[in-house]
Motif scaffolding. Structure first.
Motif, PDB file in Angstrom:
ATOM      1  N   PHE A 232      33.460  18.506  -7.702  1.00  0.00           N
ATOM      2  CA  PHE A 232      32.882  18.637  -9.035  1.00  0.00           C
ATOM      3  C   PHE A 232      31.518  19.318  -8.920  1.00  0.00           C
ATOM      4  O   PHE A 232      30.659  18.891  -8.143  1.00  0.00           O
ATOM      5  CB  PHE A 232      32.737  17.259  -9.692  1.00  0.00           C
ATOM      6  N   PHE A 233      31.337  20.394  -9.685  1.00  0.00           N
ATOM      7  CA  PHE A 233      30.061  21.116  -9.732  1.00  0.00           C
ATOM      8  C   PHE A 233      29.491  20.928 -11.138  1.00  0.00           C
ATOM      9  O   PHE A 233      30.031  21.456 -12.111  1.00  0.00           O
ATOM     10  CB  PHE A 233      30.273  22.591  -9.415  1.00  0.00           C
ATOM     11  N   ILE A 234      28.411  20.137 -11.227  1.00  0.00           N
ATOM     12  CA  ILE A 234      27.855  19.756 -12.532  1.00  0.00           C
ATOM     13  C   ILE A 234      26.495  20.414 -12.726  1.00  0.00           C
ATOM     14  O   ILE A 234      25.589  20.245 -11.905  1.00  0.00           O
ATOM     15  CB  ILE A 234      27.743  18.231 -12.647  1.00  0.00           C
ATOM     16  N   ILE A 410      28.456  18.185  -6.631  1.00  0.00           N
ATOM     17  CA  ILE A 410      27.217  18.945  -6.470  1.00  0.00           C
ATOM     18  C   ILE A 410      26.557  19.018  -7.837  1.00  0.00           C
ATOM     19  O   ILE A 410      27.198  19.415  -8.818  1.00  0.00           O
ATOM     20  CB  ILE A 410      27.482  20.358  -5.916  1.00  0.00           C
ATOM     21  N   ILE A 411      25.294  18.616  -7.898  1.00  0.00           N
ATOM     22  CA  ILE A 411      24.556  18.590  -9.164  1.00  0.00           C
ATOM     23  C   ILE A 411      23.408  19.577  -9.089  1.00  0.00           C
ATOM     24  O   ILE A 411      22.681  19.631  -8.087  1.00  0.00           O
ATOM     25  CB  ILE A 411      23.983  17.186  -9.468  1.00  0.00           C
ATOM     26  N   THR A 412      23.240  20.372 -10.136  1.00  0.00           N
ATOM     27  CA  THR A 412      22.106  21.283 -10.193  1.00  0.00           C
ATOM     28  C   THR A 412      21.778  21.607 -11.648  1.00  0.00           C
ATOM     29  O   THR A 412      22.274  20.966 -12.569  1.00  0.00           O
ATOM     30  CB  THR A 412      22.389  22.568  -9.385  1.00  0.00           C
ATOM     31  N   VAL A 512      21.818  19.165  -5.428  1.00  0.00           N
ATOM     32  CA  VAL A 512      22.092  17.990  -4.603  1.00  0.00           C
ATOM     33  C   VAL A 512      23.600  17.835  -4.399  1.00  0.00           C
ATOM     34  O   VAL A 512      24.375  17.906  -5.354  1.00  0.00           O
ATOM     35  CB  VAL A 512      21.516  16.714  -5.271  1.00  0.00           C
ATOM     36  N   HIS A 513      23.984  17.623  -3.156  1.00  0.00           N
ATOM     37  CA  HIS A 513      25.390  17.378  -2.801  1.00  0.00           C
ATOM     38  C   HIS A 513      25.538  15.894  -2.505  1.00  0.00           C
ATOM     39  O   HIS A 513      24.833  15.354  -1.655  1.00  0.00           O
ATOM     40  CB  HIS A 513      25.758  18.228  -1.581  1.00  0.00           C
ATOM     41  N   MET A 514      26.447  15.215  -3.219  1.00  0.00           N
ATOM     42  CA  MET A 514      26.612  13.778  -3.066  1.00  0.00           C
ATOM     43  C   MET A 514      28.057  13.437  -2.732  1.00  0.00           C
ATOM     44  O   MET A 514      28.999  14.050  -3.244  1.00  0.00           O
ATOM     45  CB  MET A 514      26.174  13.043  -4.336  1.00  0.00           C
ATOM     46  N   SER A 515      28.183  12.414  -1.876  1.00  0.00           N
ATOM     47  CA  SER A 515      29.498  11.929  -1.458  1.00  0.00           C
ATOM     48  C   SER A 515      29.652  10.481  -1.900  1.00  0.00           C
ATOM     49  O   SER A 515      28.691   9.713  -1.840  1.00  0.00           O
ATOM     50  CB  SER A 515      29.622  12.045   0.058  1.00  0.00           C
TER      51      SER A 515
END
Length: 518
Positions: A232-234, A410-412, A512-515
């Motif tokens: 997911f790319f948010i 991934i949030i940006t 930011v990349h989160m798992s």
């Protein structure tokens, strides 16, 4: 020292005289009772700053007394003291929102520490925060006055953001003003840095440069796409680093951070340029050249970000990514609900791209609506409003679903926003852009100095609509104003959040990349 009143309920209160004398010597007033019933009566009669409750009292137990006290004075902090280490008692007490939990035997210093932690927490944190910032102040100032690169500027901005949040939670206005002054100085130096380096980043292959908007998906997103494993790319539109920092702790229960990074937004720092570059993987001049059917220039009245999905598709194709993907733009509450309803279908995709527009809408609403401006009069309140939205948003629910499904995210954002206060006069014809932080057009007339002028748009990879087109960007906390109806215009837009120009807040943005923890 402020006088604090303490109520202590224990059926063996006489055995606690040494503890009580110790607290009295420290300046606390102590009222003692030896039963839960007496404790409830005292709470009805007078106010206390903190209450100590023995859990094993005869008659009304400590837990029963706690329930009665919470009904009468729900905000008064209660410390439960018990001989028992049974887990269910601990769970019941914590569930009833106690302030602390102590197990006998206790010593006077243990009690004193609990009192200070509860009653003087804000004061102690404020004093420590101010002292720590004072110690770091000189280091930050020395750093931005040196010749530094883009990575060091990122570290400076992260430090300033950290202290802004920390000091914002204290009541020391004097230290807040010191920080504001330091941020202003940093932004003045950052503007010089951008003027000296930005065009080199775009034209000199050998220059040391940050990741820019058009490189984000290729460098941060595409390498993490795995067939059969949803990513997911948010993109949260117009999200500053400080806003992300107050949102991120809410996600720590569900995710671990794989990488916590930043990138530099291109100029202008607006949706039309920066976000289209983000999705297309191209600079604006290339978008206009290779996708004239998708690019909407300044000379049209069409929406400037209506073709994001098409730009994304073209970017995927150019990078040979033949994958299952989806794109969603969330502007209204109903659209957020629809995304949650479609979530199971999204798990079948390799890449899901979502754009959430609330933060951008909030900044515009703050300009246009007096009530919103009063709700968010400064940066601290603006962060608080952002956090309140996120807490109750469909986006937060989506994050929970992503974590539960074991997917990565991934949030940006596309750019940040700057609180503007200083007007800067500019003159142009009726075709000049209306944005307050940058102007694009011909025959622009302004006083040089506190601006970043790009006379040759092609050097900045920007479209050139006619032979005399130029771009000019506001720096620091300036905003452009026309001489006509000047006072009204300035009063209306002063102290509003704008974007499009050159500042730490607009250009350096989080990615930011989160798992998922699960």
């Amino acid at each position: 020292m402020q006088k604090f009143n303490i109520l202590w309920a224990d059926d063996e209160i006489d055995l606690l005289k040494p503890h009580i004398l110790f607290l009295q010597q420290k300046g606390y007033d102590i009222v003692t009772v030896n039963s839960g019933i007496d404790a409830v009566e005292k709470v009805e009669e007078q106010n206390f700053d903190i209450i100590f409750l023995d859990e094993m009292m005869p008659g009304m137990t400590g837990l029963e007394t706690l329930q009665q006290i919470k009904l009468l004075k729900p905000q008064v902090p209660v410390v439960m003291i018990t001989k028992s280490e049974e887990e269910h008692i601990m769970d019941d007490a914590i569930g009833a929102k106690i302030a602390d939990y102590l197990i006998k035997p206790i010593n006077p210093n243990q009690i004193f520490l609990s009192v200070k932690k509860i009653l003087q927490n804000k004061q102690l944190i404020s004093e420590k925060t101010n002292l720590s910032y004072q110690q770091d102040f000189r280091n930050i100032s020395m750093a931005y006055n040196d010749a530094i690169d883009h990575q060091e500027w990122t570290e400076i901005y992260k430090k300033l953001t950290y202290w802004e949040i920390e000091i914002g939670e204290t009541e020391n206005r004097g230290m807040h003003e010191v920080l504001e002054t330091q941020k202003a100085e940093a932004n003045a130096n950052f503007a010089k840095f951008i003027k000296e380096n930005y065009l080199d980043w775009l034209n000199d292959p050998k220059s040391s440069k940050p990741v820019l908007s058009h490189q984000v998906m290729k460098k941060h997103v595409f390498p993490k796409v795995r067939e059969g494993k949803p990513l997911f790319f948010i993109v949260i539109d117009n999200l500053r680093l400080d806003q992300w920092e107050v949102i991120e702790p809410m996600l720590s229960d569900y995710f671990v951070s794989v990488s916590d990074d930043t990138y530099y937004s291109i100029l202008p720092t607006t949706t039309a340029y920066a976000r289209n570059a983000l999705f297309s993987g191209m600079m604006p001049s290339d978008m206009a050249r290779f996708h004239p059917d998708l690019w909407e220039g300044e000379d049209t009245d069409e929406g400037k970000n209506n073709q994001e999905e098409e730009f994304l598709r073209a970017n995927l194709k150019r990078n040979n990514l033949n994958i299952r993907s989806s794109y969603h733009k969330i502007i209204q509450v109903s659209q957020g609900k629809n995304v949650l309803e479609q979530f199971n279908n999204m798990l079948k995709n390799d890449l899901n791209v979502l754009v959430y527009n609330f933060v951008d809408m909030m900044s515009h609403a703050r300009t246009d609506m007096k009530m919103i401006r009063e709700l968010a009069p400064d940066e601290s309140a603006y962060r608080s409003l952002t956090l309140s939205w996120f807490t109750h948003s469909s986006l937060f629910e989506l994050f929970k679903k992503i974590a539960e499904a074991g997917a990565e995210v991934i949030i940006t954002t596309d750019h940040g926003t700057k609180r503007v206060n200083k007007p800067y006069k500019i003159i142009g014809d009726r075709n000049v852009t209306t944005n307050l932080r940058y102007k694009q057009g011909k025959n622009l007339n302004f006083e040089s100095g506190k601006v970043f002028e790009i006379a040759k748009p092609e050097e900045a990879k920007l479209p050139k609509f006619n032979i005399s087109t130029s771009y000019v960007f506001a720096v620091e906390d300036y905003f452009f104003a026309y001489p006509n109806n000047y006072n009204y215009y300035v009063n209306y837009y002063r102290d509003t959040f704008q974007h499009g120009g050159v500042s730490l807040e607009e250009i350096i943005v989080p990615i930011v990349h989160m798992s998922p923890k699960s």
